[in-house]
Structures are given as C-alpha cells and as structure tokens.
Scaffold this motif. Structure first.
Motif, PDB file in Angstrom:
ATOM      1  N   GLY A   4      72.966  40.469  56.672  1.00  0.00           N
ATOM      2  CA  GLY A   4      71.829  40.416  57.575  1.00  0.00           C
ATOM      3  C   GLY A   4      71.533  41.800  58.120  1.00  0.00           C
ATOM      4  N   GLY A   5      70.561  41.842  58.990  1.00  0.00           N
ATOM      5  CA  GLY A   5      70.187  43.119  59.580  1.00  0.00           C
ATOM      6  C   GLY A   5      69.632  42.953  60.974  1.00  0.00           C
ATOM      7  N   TYR A   6      69.619  44.031  61.690  1.00  0.00           N
ATOM      8  CA  TYR A   6      69.106  44.063  63.056  1.00  0.00           C
ATOM      9  C   TYR A   6      67.941  45.033  63.156  1.00  0.00           C
ATOM     10  N   GLU A  24      72.369  47.395  59.488  1.00  0.00           N
ATOM     11  CA  GLU A  24      73.232  46.244  59.199  1.00  0.00           C
ATOM     12  C   GLU A  24      74.343  46.122  60.232  1.00  0.00           C
ATOM     13  N   ASP A  25      74.666  47.226  60.909  1.00  0.00           N
ATOM     14  CA  ASP A  25      75.770  47.249  61.881  1.00  0.00           C
ATOM     15  C   ASP A  25      75.264  47.824  63.199  1.00  0.00           C
ATOM     16  N   ILE A  26      74.829  46.953  64.085  1.00  0.00           N
ATOM     17  CA  ILE A  26      74.191  47.372  65.339  1.00  0.00           C
ATOM     18  C   ILE A  26      75.144  48.156  66.238  1.00  0.00           C
ATOM     19  N   SER A  57      68.498  37.252  59.043  1.00  0.00           N
ATOM     20  CA  SER A  57      69.491  36.815  58.055  1.00  0.00           C
ATOM     21  C   SER A  57      69.542  37.716  56.821  1.00  0.00           C
ATOM     22  N   SER A  58      68.510  38.519  56.598  1.00  0.00           N
ATOM     23  CA  SER A  58      68.544  39.477  55.488  1.00  0.00           C
ATOM     24  C   SER A  58      68.067  40.832  55.980  1.00  0.00           C
ATOM     25  N   ILE A  63      63.869  44.878  57.829  1.00  0.00           N
ATOM     26  CA  ILE A  63      63.048  46.047  57.500  1.00  0.00           C
ATOM     27  C   ILE A  63      61.571  45.725  57.664  1.00  0.00           C
ATOM     28  N   GLU A  64      61.164  44.556  57.215  1.00  0.00           N
ATOM     29  CA  GLU A  64      59.761  44.144  57.368  1.00  0.00           C
ATOM     30  C   GLU A  64      59.377  44.031  58.843  1.00  0.00           C
ATOM     31  N   LYS A  65      60.255  43.457  59.646  1.00  0.00           N
ATOM     32  CA  LYS A  65      59.979  43.324  61.082  1.00  0.00           C
ATOM     33  C   LYS A  65      59.929  44.700  61.739  1.00  0.00           C
ATOM     34  N   GLU A  66      60.817  45.600  61.335  1.00  0.00           N
ATOM     35  CA  GLU A  66      60.798  46.965  61.876  1.00  0.00           C
ATOM     36  C   GLU A  66      59.450  47.622  61.603  1.00  0.00           C
TER      37      GLU A  66
END
Length: 97
Positions: A4-6, A24-26, A57-58, A63-66
C-alpha cells in the motif's frame, strides 16, 4: 505482492507552506524530512510537521491521489488538513510511537 501507500501533507512551524508527498513507509519518510535528508523545498522551508496522511491499499492509488491533491488549490489542502487534524498537530508523534 503489492504494498500500500500513503499520501501525506507536511508543513513548517508557521504553517506558511504545504508539501504533499507519497510513500510506502510513512514513518521512515517523515523522519527523513525531519532530519533534512532531502535537498530542495522541504529542507529550504523547514517542512518538518506531518499534518495529514491517508493510507491506500496500493501505491498506484496513492500516487493518483497525490496528483489530485497537488493539482488542487491551497484551500483544498487546507480543508483536508482541517478535517483530519483541526489543531494542526504533528501526527508523526502519534504514529511513530
């Protein structure tokens, strides 16, 4: 296996600048910002306070949300922060310990 990603937003002590990133690692990434590991904007403006984050979750979704957040207005970023963290506290202290 996909990680997942943040998406996260950080600011400086006076809340005059906002930085939006993805990781990936906040915990590791915010610590790197706090330790000024990156040359450029975040180091120049002392961007060391985590004020918003959201897990996806991915990493692709993150990345798209960013991209959406970065393309939005300052007010939109402000609203995201206010909804999650109206006191603009450093959320790193809550997630890292």
């Amino acid at each position: 296996m996909y990680k997942g990603g943040y998406v996260y937003i950080m600011t400086n002590r006076n809340h005059t600048v906002l930085y939006t990133g993805v990781t990936e690692d906040i915990i590791k990434r915010v610590r790197e910002h706090k330790d000024h590991k990156f040359e450029g904007f975040t180091k120049k403006y002392n961007v060391v306070i985590l004020v918003y984050y959201q897990f996806y979750s991915s990493i692709q979704e993150a990345i798209e949300k960013e991209k959406i957040i970065k393309g939005g207005s300052w007010q939109r970023k402000f609203d995201l922060i206010e909804d999650m963290n109206p006191e603009w506290e450093d959320l790193y202290e809550k997630i890292a310990f």
